[in-house]
Structures are given as C-alpha cells and as structure tokens.
Scaffold this motif. Structure first.
Motif: not given
Length: 212
Positions: A82, A123, A126-127, A129-131, A133-134, A165, A171
């Motif tokens: 990730d 990607e 947004l994708e 960023f989500d990955r 940040a996760g 994040s 973002v």
C-alpha cells in the motif's frame, strides 16, 4: 501528556527512468548508480536517529533506498504494497515528452489538479489519496499510545498524498509539494489530532552541487 509520532519520510533514490523522464508508477526499475549513492548519503544523514519502526514500499527502488538507512540496526524493514507509487496504468514506461505529443489533453488533466482524473488503466489522485491515507492510518494504529520515530521510504506521489492527509489539507494540494530523490521530510503527528511540518524535502545530505 499527548503522545506523538515523528514521521521521517524519504523518497527513493534516482532511477534511469527518473533521469530520462519516464512515467514509473508501479513498474519496478532499479536505482541507478546515482540513486545508490543518494541512498548511502541519506543513510549517513539519518544514522543518529533511533527508529521505532521502518516501512518501505515493496518496489525495489524504495526498498533499496531503505536498506542502507537501516543497515546494522535491529529494527526490520516492513515492505508494504500500500506504499507503492500511484499507478499510471498504460502510461508506465512512456516519457512525459512522448505523452505530451500523444495525449496532450489528458496529460493536462493530470497536472491540472483534477483529482478524479486517472491515466488509462491507472489510479486517480483520489484513489491514491485514499490508499496512502489508509496506509498512514494503519501504520499509526500499530504505534498508538507510543512516542517514537517512524521511517517511511516510498514514492513522490504516495508521500505527497500521505503528507496532505496527515496535515488535513485537500487532495488537490498534494502536487504543490516538491519531493526530490531522497528528499527528507519530517512530520510530527499528535495523538488525538494535529500535525506540524518540521522539515520539507531537505536534500542537504546530497551536497551543495545537487541539482533538484
């Protein structure tokens, strides 16, 4: 007393694809000779720092940058998928000069702070960023209730996304941060909320002749 984690964020050293301006994404080119030297230089810079944990992207340009930093230490490097770079899909391996000639409108969207845009098969911001940040949240969760220094060696896009994040920034602002090969950034994140940028893209370890 609030606990805090200090994140030492290092972008990987140079590859030949970096040198010629080729989109890397999740392709896996190795460090070139300059990149290996940069990795050794940042390892000297970070030698006095005691790390509670060390994490790296599983792509070898990041893993091989982390290796000298943690050489001789008892703390293992945990390689995480990730923490990979943003996927550029069908564009990976193509130079940005070629992309400008072949896909000028789409390339403009890539650099025009449109976070929903994704290269073909890749990607979006947004994708990413989500990955990212996760990944940061999961790593932080492993060290909840502690104080310490965390090393993360990753990629320009991924580290930018992690940083915004952590700082609670939108973002769209991620590409306003410049991260050079083996540039060092340090962010302190306080348990319960709040973060500060302590250092941003420091390349002092590369010497005065370094061309960012």
């Amino acid at each position: 007393m609030r606990h805090m984690l200090r994140w030492f964020l290092v972008r990987h050293g140079e590859t030949e694809w970096n040198r010629v301006g080729r989109a890397q994404g999740q392709a896996d080119p190795p460090l070139n000779q300059k990149g290996l030297e940069q990795a050794e230089a940042v390892s000297v810079r970070l030698a006095p720092v005691v790390f509670e944990a060390a994490y790296s992207s599983d792509l070898r340009r990041a893993a091989d940058t982390a290796l000298p930093v943690m050489r001789g230490r008892d703390t293992p490097i945990v390689h995480r998928r990730d923490l990979r770079e943003k996927s550029f899909g069908e564009w990976e391996g193509i130079t940005y000069e070629e992309l400008q000639l072949r896909y000028p409108a789409m390339l403009a969207e890539l650099f025009d702070e449109r976070p929903a845009f994704a290269p073909p098969g890749g990607e979006s911001d947004l994708e990413l960023f989500d990955r990212a940040a996760g990944a940061a949240a999961r790593i932080a969760g492993l060290h909840a209730g502690t104080d310490g220094n965390i090393l993360v060696v990753s990629h320009g896009g991924t580290l930018r996304a992690m940083m915004v994040s952590m700082l609670g920034l939108p973002v769209e602002s991620m590409w306003r941060l410049r991260l050079s090969n083996t540039g060092l950034s340090v962010i302190t994140v306080f348990e319960g909320g709040g973060a500060t940028i302590d250092l941003l893209n420091d390349t002092g370890h590369l010497g005065p002749g370094f061309d960012a």
